[in-house]
Structure formats: structure tokens, C-alpha cells
Scaffold this active site. Sequence first.
Site, PDB file in Angstrom:
ATOM      1  N   ALA A 157       0.754   1.755 -14.253  1.00  0.00           N
ATOM      2  CA  ALA A 157       1.995   2.509 -14.005  1.00  0.00           C
ATOM      3  C   ALA A 157       1.750   3.591 -12.961  1.00  0.00           C
ATOM      4  CB  ALA A 157       2.532   3.089 -15.308  1.00  0.00           C
ATOM      5  N   GLY A 158       1.195   3.180 -11.814  1.00  0.00           N
ATOM      6  CA  GLY A 158       1.110   4.073 -10.664  1.00  0.00           C
ATOM      7  C   GLY A 158       2.468   4.095  -9.988  1.00  0.00           C
ATOM      8  N   GLY A 184       4.065   0.442  -9.813  1.00  0.00           N
ATOM      9  CA  GLY A 184       4.293  -0.039 -11.177  1.00  0.00           C
ATOM     10  C   GLY A 184       5.429   0.711 -11.856  1.00  0.00           C
ATOM     11  N   LYS A 186      -4.813  -0.741  -8.937  1.00  0.00           N
ATOM     12  CA  LYS A 186      -5.556  -0.815  -7.685  1.00  0.00           C
ATOM     13  C   LYS A 186      -6.522  -2.000  -7.784  1.00  0.00           C
ATOM     14  CE  LYS A 186      -4.209   2.968  -5.439  1.00  0.00           C
ATOM     15  NZ  LYS A 186      -3.646   2.956  -4.081  1.00  0.00           N
ATOM     16  N   ASN A 228      -2.205  -5.235  -3.237  1.00  0.00           N
ATOM     17  CA  ASN A 228      -2.716  -5.306  -1.861  1.00  0.00           C
ATOM     18  C   ASN A 228      -4.070  -6.001  -1.836  1.00  0.00           C
ATOM     19  OD1 ASN A 228      -0.764  -4.009  -0.375  1.00  0.00           O
ATOM     20  ND2 ASN A 228      -1.733  -1.992  -0.472  1.00  0.00           N
ATOM     21  N   LYS A 252       0.105 -10.036   4.764  1.00  0.00           N
ATOM     22  CA  LYS A 252       0.131  -8.610   4.396  1.00  0.00           C
ATOM     23  C   LYS A 252      -1.266  -8.005   4.559  1.00  0.00           C
ATOM     24  CE  LYS A 252       1.998  -5.011   1.827  1.00  0.00           C
ATOM     25  NZ  LYS A 252       1.843  -4.628   0.426  1.00  0.00           N
ATOM     26  N   ASN A 309       5.106   7.268   7.601  1.00  0.00           N
ATOM     27  CA  ASN A 309       4.239   7.077   6.416  1.00  0.00           C
ATOM     28  C   ASN A 309       2.806   7.510   6.632  1.00  0.00           C
ATOM     29  OD1 ASN A 309       6.355   5.606   5.338  1.00  0.00           O
ATOM     30  ND2 ASN A 309       5.033   3.977   4.545  1.00  0.00           N
ATOM     31  N   ASN A 343      -0.310   6.026   5.260  1.00  0.00           N
ATOM     32  CA  ASN A 343      -0.531   4.759   4.559  1.00  0.00           C
ATOM     33  C   ASN A 343      -1.247   4.984   3.223  1.00  0.00           C
ATOM     34  OD1 ASN A 343      -3.516   3.978   4.697  1.00  0.00           O
ATOM     35  ND2 ASN A 343      -3.093   4.645   6.789  1.00  0.00           N
TER      36      ASN A 343
HETATM   37  O1  PAF Z   1      -0.527   0.288   2.432  1.00  0.00           O
HETATM   38  C1  PAF Z   1       0.466   0.772   2.980  1.00  0.00           C
HETATM   39  O2  PAF Z   1       0.606   1.984   3.148  1.00  0.00           O
HETATM   40  C2  PAF Z   1       1.592  -0.151   3.431  1.00  0.00           C
HETATM   41  O3  PAF Z   1       1.275  -1.458   3.018  1.00  0.00           O
HETATM   42  C3  PAF Z   1       1.924  -0.124   4.931  1.00  0.00           C
HETATM   43  C4  PAF Z   1       2.756  -1.340   5.254  1.00  0.00           C
HETATM   44  C5  PAF Z   1       0.673  -0.113   5.777  1.00  0.00           C
HETATM   45  C6  PAF Z   1       2.814   1.024   5.242  1.00  0.00           C
HETATM   46  O4  PAF Z   1       2.232   2.276   5.083  1.00  0.00           O
END
Ligand code: PAF
Length: 312
Positions: A8-9, A12, A77, A103, A185, A253, A255
Site C-alpha cells: 500500500a505505497g 497501491g 517495490k 516497474n 515501459k 516529475n 521520477n
Molecule cells: O518511474 C517513473 O517515475 C515513471 O515511470 C516515469 C514514466 C519515468 C515518469 O516519471
Amino acid sequence: MRIGIVGAGALGSILGGLLFEAGHELVLVERDADEVQVVSQQGLWLEGVSGERLLQPKIVSPHTEEIEADLVLVLVKSYDTSSAVAQVRDILSKDGVVLTLQNGIGNFETLNDAFPGRVLLGTTTVGAMTLGKGKFRHTGFGQTHLGELDGGIRERTEAVAAALRGMNAGPVHVVDNAVGCVWSKLIINAAINAPATLLRVRNGDLPTGDAGRELIHRVVEECLHIVREKGIALIFDDPEARVIEVCKGTAENLNSMFQDILAGRATEIDYINGAIAREAAALGISAEVNRTLALLIKSLEATADKRVADKA
Ligand code: PAF
């Protein structure tokens, strides 16, 4: 559907909140005892693109609950996937399926070794950020792609997608190339996260100079070599152009790897550039730029308390 979320980060909690609002029977499993206490006592605060509200989903510590989930979504993670296996086992029903939207690469394999033939994989670009204990921002609607390892589209794949479509998070696609989605991705994360973290810049500032663009180019080229050798079909024709688009689309962002470094947490480098370097080595090809990026991030993690401050 009875759904369990392990981890639940930020992501989540956002997906959990949205699935709870969609009317699913939901339980969040979280190993941070403070998080469990705050959400149990004060509720889960969500804000951002889907609005401000306080929700009361069920949240438990690992191994305290045995529910019979039809679907367990794994969102820890990547370095915690092995330890999440026992948590999944506690709550997965006899015929339930597991879905990883994490990821990096390697998560599917870890889960599938534990639950053979019962794991789906995919990706999501839903944006989520932690604001504090029990408080999260839904930073963007996004596309979710999911499917089976063998590309088959089964009743269970459609059932999981239908459940996810009920939530207010963005389009959900069942695909016959989930592995290609995960690698697509992976390339984006490989080319953005470590370089922008090392440079301490927002995504939008990474490709603004020739050197930054050259770095992206080299990371992507090494990945494409592996992808060709493995016969994986990516979901976009020009991955390098796609990386630049993502940098522009997420210009503001920090990242996720950069956020981990800033918060003093471990990063997912071993499952992104590190994993790419290992894949290349196994194929007998070179991925020196990815290997070096992985070494630099590992060194950054290891020297967190030795950083020399910028001159005022
Ligand atoms: O990991 C991340 O932060 C994201 O997947 C992305 C697409 C790089 C955007 O910040």
C-alpha cells in the site's frame, strides 16, 4: 470481486482506493505498521485528479488475515517481491490469480515460480505520489495494459480487466503482448530514471541538451539490441522518440527513482538498468551504459550519508 493489494505505497493506495470506491471487496496488505495504524484509525486520504475524499478500506499487516481473494495485485517495490510471495499466499483463493504491474523486470518470474500459471503481468501509467502516512495524491489518469505470458486471452484475463475498468483510473487494455508492454515501459524507465536521478533534474530537463539526448540514445540502443535478440515486440515503433515524449509529458516529475533517493530509500535499479546489463551479459552482448548507470546508482545509495552539500 474480492481483491487483495500487496503493497500500500503510493500506487497501491491509489488503485486500492479506486477499486474500493468501485465497490470491490478490498483488502490492502502493508508491512509498514504505522501506515496500517494510520489508515485503520483515520482512513485513507486521496486527492488529485480524481478528487479529494477520505475512504475507509480495510488495511492489514502481513500474515494477520486470510481472505480468499480472486485477484491479488502485487505493487511492492521490485526488491520486495520475493518477500511478498508469502503475503500473496495468505490471501489468494484456490482459483485466484495474481497480477503484477510493478516497474522493471523479474517480478513476473518470481511470482510465477511461486504460483505457476496463475500470474498475469502488465504495466500502468497511473500517476501516484505519497504525501504522508495514509495520504496520497492521484497525479494522473493513465493507461493500464495486462495480459498472459503466452499472449493468450482467457476468461480470467478479461475478468481481471473488467474489474479494473470499474475504477476511475483510465483505460484498461487486455493485450496479447504483455511481455512487450513490460519491456517497453522498462526502456522508458531505463532511459529516464537513472540519468535524471544522477543529474538531479526533473524529467523535462533530461533531454534538453545534446549530451542528455545522447545518453538516452545509448541506453535505448543497448535495450533494443537485447529486445531484438530475444524476439520481443515493443509497443511503439520509435522507442527513443517515445522516451523524449514521456520526458516532455511528465516534464515536472521527479521520477520514482529520484524520489526514492531523496527519501533515503533503496531504488529499483537492480530491476531496471541492472537487469538490462544482466540480460545483455546472458546473451553475450554489451550494455556498458546501462551497467555503468546501475553502478552509479548503487554507489549513490551506498554513499547517501557522505554527500557533500552544494556550495551556498
Ligand atoms: O518511474 C517513473 O517515475 C515513471 O515511470 C516515469 C514514466 C519515468 C515518469 O516519471
